[in-house]
Design an enzyme around this catalytic site. Structure first.
Site, PDB file in Angstrom:
ATOM      1  N   LEU A   9       0.819  -1.223   0.000  1.00  0.00           N
ATOM      2  CA  LEU A   9       0.000   0.000   0.000  1.00  0.00           C
ATOM      3  C   LEU A   9       0.854   1.275   0.000  1.00  0.00           C
ATOM      4  CD1 LEU A   9      -2.766   1.430   0.232  1.00  0.00           C
ATOM      5  CD2 LEU A   9      -2.613   1.113   2.700  1.00  0.00           C
ATOM      6  N   ASP A  10       1.527   1.505   1.124  1.00  0.00           N
ATOM      7  CA  ASP A  10       2.288   2.743   1.286  1.00  0.00           C
ATOM      8  C   ASP A  10       3.476   2.781   0.331  1.00  0.00           C
ATOM      9  OD1 ASP A  10       0.577   3.350   3.306  1.00  0.00           O
ATOM     10  OD2 ASP A  10       1.905   2.727   4.912  1.00  0.00           O
ATOM     11  N   THR A  16       1.501   7.445   1.522  1.00  0.00           N
ATOM     12  CA  THR A  16       1.231   7.709   2.936  1.00  0.00           C
ATOM     13  C   THR A  16       2.525   7.908   3.728  1.00  0.00           C
ATOM     14  OG1 THR A  16       0.716   5.367   2.876  1.00  0.00           O
ATOM     15  CG2 THR A  16      -1.055   6.840   3.511  1.00  0.00           C
ATOM     16  N   LYS A  44      10.180   2.829   5.958  1.00  0.00           N
ATOM     17  CA  LYS A  44       9.241   2.322   4.956  1.00  0.00           C
ATOM     18  C   LYS A  44       9.057   0.813   5.081  1.00  0.00           C
ATOM     19  CE  LYS A  44       9.362   5.784   1.335  1.00  0.00           C
ATOM     20  NZ  LYS A  44       9.784   6.092  -0.036  1.00  0.00           N
ATOM     21  N   SER A 115      -0.393  -5.222   3.170  1.00  0.00           N
ATOM     22  CA  SER A 115       0.168  -4.016   3.787  1.00  0.00           C
ATOM     23  C   SER A 115       0.540  -4.228   5.247  1.00  0.00           C
ATOM     24  CB  SER A 115      -0.851  -2.875   3.702  1.00  0.00           C
ATOM     25  OG  SER A 115      -0.388  -1.762   4.442  1.00  0.00           O
ATOM     26  N   ALA A 116       1.689  -3.696   5.624  1.00  0.00           N
ATOM     27  CA  ALA A 116       2.142  -3.762   7.011  1.00  0.00           C
ATOM     28  C   ALA A 116       1.371  -2.783   7.894  1.00  0.00           C
ATOM     29  CB  ALA A 116       3.638  -3.466   7.082  1.00  0.00           C
ATOM     30  N   SER A 117       0.499  -1.986   7.281  1.00  0.00           N
ATOM     31  CA  SER A 117      -0.227  -0.967   8.047  1.00  0.00           C
ATOM     32  C   SER A 117      -1.548  -1.466   8.596  1.00  0.00           C
ATOM     33  CB  SER A 117      -0.496   0.249   7.173  1.00  0.00           C
ATOM     34  OG  SER A 117      -1.349   1.145   7.859  1.00  0.00           O
ATOM     35  N   LYS A 146       7.185  -8.262   7.154  1.00  0.00           N
ATOM     36  CA  LYS A 146       8.105  -8.322   6.032  1.00  0.00           C
ATOM     37  C   LYS A 146       9.515  -8.102   6.584  1.00  0.00           C
ATOM     38  CE  LYS A 146       4.508  -6.013   3.288  1.00  0.00           C
ATOM     39  NZ  LYS A 146       4.062  -4.756   2.669  1.00  0.00           N
ATOM     40  N   GLU A 170       6.170  -3.861  -4.706  1.00  0.00           N
ATOM     41  CA  GLU A 170       6.689  -3.265  -3.468  1.00  0.00           C
ATOM     42  C   GLU A 170       7.609  -2.077  -3.725  1.00  0.00           C
ATOM     43  OE1 GLU A 170       7.075  -3.103  -0.272  1.00  0.00           O
ATOM     44  OE2 GLU A 170       5.801  -4.695   0.500  1.00  0.00           O
ATOM     45  N   ASP A 171       7.657  -1.160  -2.766  1.00  0.00           N
ATOM     46  CA  ASP A 171       8.608  -0.036  -2.858  1.00  0.00           C
ATOM     47  C   ASP A 171       9.725  -0.177  -1.826  1.00  0.00           C
ATOM     48  OD1 ASP A 171       6.857   0.455  -0.669  1.00  0.00           O
ATOM     49  OD2 ASP A 171       7.613   2.506  -0.595  1.00  0.00           O
TER      50      ASP A 171
HETATM   51  P1  B16 Z   1       0.576   1.529  10.789  1.00  0.00           P
HETATM   52  P2  B16 Z   1       3.106  -0.795   3.783  1.00  0.00           P
HETATM   53  C1  B16 Z   1       3.771   0.262   6.211  1.00  0.00           C
HETATM   54  O1  B16 Z   1       2.861   0.056   5.152  1.00  0.00           O
HETATM   55  C2  B16 Z   1       4.503   1.576   6.086  1.00  0.00           C
HETATM   56  O2  B16 Z   1       5.357   1.573   4.955  1.00  0.00           O
HETATM   57  C3  B16 Z   1       5.319   1.843   7.321  1.00  0.00           C
HETATM   58  O3  B16 Z   1       5.983   3.084   7.215  1.00  0.00           O
HETATM   59  C4  B16 Z   1       4.394   1.837   8.556  1.00  0.00           C
HETATM   60  O4  B16 Z   1       5.108   2.068   9.752  1.00  0.00           O
HETATM   61  C5  B16 Z   1       3.694   0.484   8.616  1.00  0.00           C
HETATM   62  O5  B16 Z   1       2.969   0.291   7.411  1.00  0.00           O
HETATM   63  C6  B16 Z   1       2.749   0.367   9.796  1.00  0.00           C
HETATM   64  O6  B16 Z   1       1.686   1.269   9.654  1.00  0.00           O
HETATM   65  O7  B16 Z   1       1.213   2.309  11.884  1.00  0.00           O
HETATM   66  O8  B16 Z   1      -0.505   2.291  10.047  1.00  0.00           O
HETATM   67  O9  B16 Z   1       0.102   0.173  11.248  1.00  0.00           O
HETATM   68  O10 B16 Z   1       4.220  -0.110   3.031  1.00  0.00           O
HETATM   69  O11 B16 Z   1       3.457  -2.222   4.160  1.00  0.00           O
HETATM   70  O12 B16 Z   1       1.781  -0.692   3.093  1.00  0.00           O
HETATM   71 MG    MG Z   2       5.511   0.201   1.098  1.00  0.00          MG
END
Ligand code: B16
Ligand code: MG
Length: 219
Positions: A9-10, A16, A44, A115-117, A146, A170-171
């Site tokens: 995602l991010d 984000t 990231k 997504s890790a978010s 990850k 992925e970025d």
């Molecule tokens: P949250 P992704 C990651 O998302 C972000 O790249 C990383 O910067 C962030 O700390 C992490 O999600 C956790 O996010 O605090 O919203 O749970 O790149 O895997 O989509």
């Molecule tokens: Mg990312």
């Protein structure tokens, strides 16, 4: 045969990272720690608690807080982050991403999110693209972050496709490593050097077209 594309995602669908940066920076300043955009790059794809640990270590404060205090600090950052993403709109989609999602759907390729978010659902809703995703796997649903492949493997399982028929996008370096460990075809978005483990690399999402993905996958 290409059956599915699983997106981070991010940094891939939307930027984000900028909002994470603003929210972490404010918290860090309250703790007397200064950090810049270059340091933010290292956060990231990294989970919320691990990001906090890295910021505290940067400020030489690794041992200053109890686990409960750290959780309170991470919570504070997240409340600020949630305020920032509440203002997101479909205009915050990165260039070409809406076209790509449409093309994938038109060609009956399944679409997943890994997504890790923990805020992934909210962000996808704000961007107005919920309908495109056949599955959304976020940090709340997996044990390992990850570069562990779990999040991508879980997405493939939910899509009922073999990992070898999936493309992961992925970025972040840790994300590309996770895709490779899942035995998927890895596409990196961003810096060639940082993402050299990827099977195919594009500079920006504008180069991430349906045709480019299909060509790369079948090469
Ligand atoms: P949250 P992704 C990651 O998302 C972000 O790249 C990383 O910067 C962030 O700390 C992490 O999600 C956790 O996010 O605090 O919203 O749970 O790149 O895997 O989509
Ligand atoms: Mg990312």
């Amino acid at each position: 045969q290409l059956n599915a594309v699983i997106f981070d995602l991010d940094g891939v669908i939307t930027d984000t990272a900028e909002y994470h940066f603003i929210a972490w920076k404010q918290l860090a300043e309250q703790l007397g720690i200064t950090f810049d955009r270059a340091f933010n790059e290292q956060l990231k794809g990294v989970s919320r608690m691990e990001s906090l640990e890295r910021i505290l270590a940067l400020g030489g404060q690794a041992d200053r807080y109890t686990t409960a205090e750290k959780e309170a600090l991470a919570h504070k950052k997240n409340e600020h982050y949630k305020q920032l993403i509440a203002r997101m709109t479909p205009n915050d989609l990165l260039p070409g991403m809406l076209d790509l999602l449409r093309e994938l759907k038109r060609n009956h390729i399944k679409i997943g999110l890994a997504s890790a978010s923990k805020n992934a659902f909210t962000v996808i809703e704000r961007l107005g693209i919920r309908e495109y995703f056949d599955t959304i796997v976020d940090a709340a649903k997996v044990q390992n972050s990850k570069p562990h492949p779990e999040i991508f493997l879980t997405a493939a399982e939910q899509l009922r496709v073999a990992p070898s028929t999936c493309v992961g996008v992925e970025d972040a370096q840790a994300g590309v490593a996770a895709i490779k460990a899942a035995n998927m075809f890895a596409i990196g978005v961003g810096d060639k050097e940082a993402l050299k483990e990827a099977d195919y690399i594009v500079k920006t999402t504008a180069d991430l077209t349906y045709d480019a993905i299909v060509h790369a996958f079948h090469r």
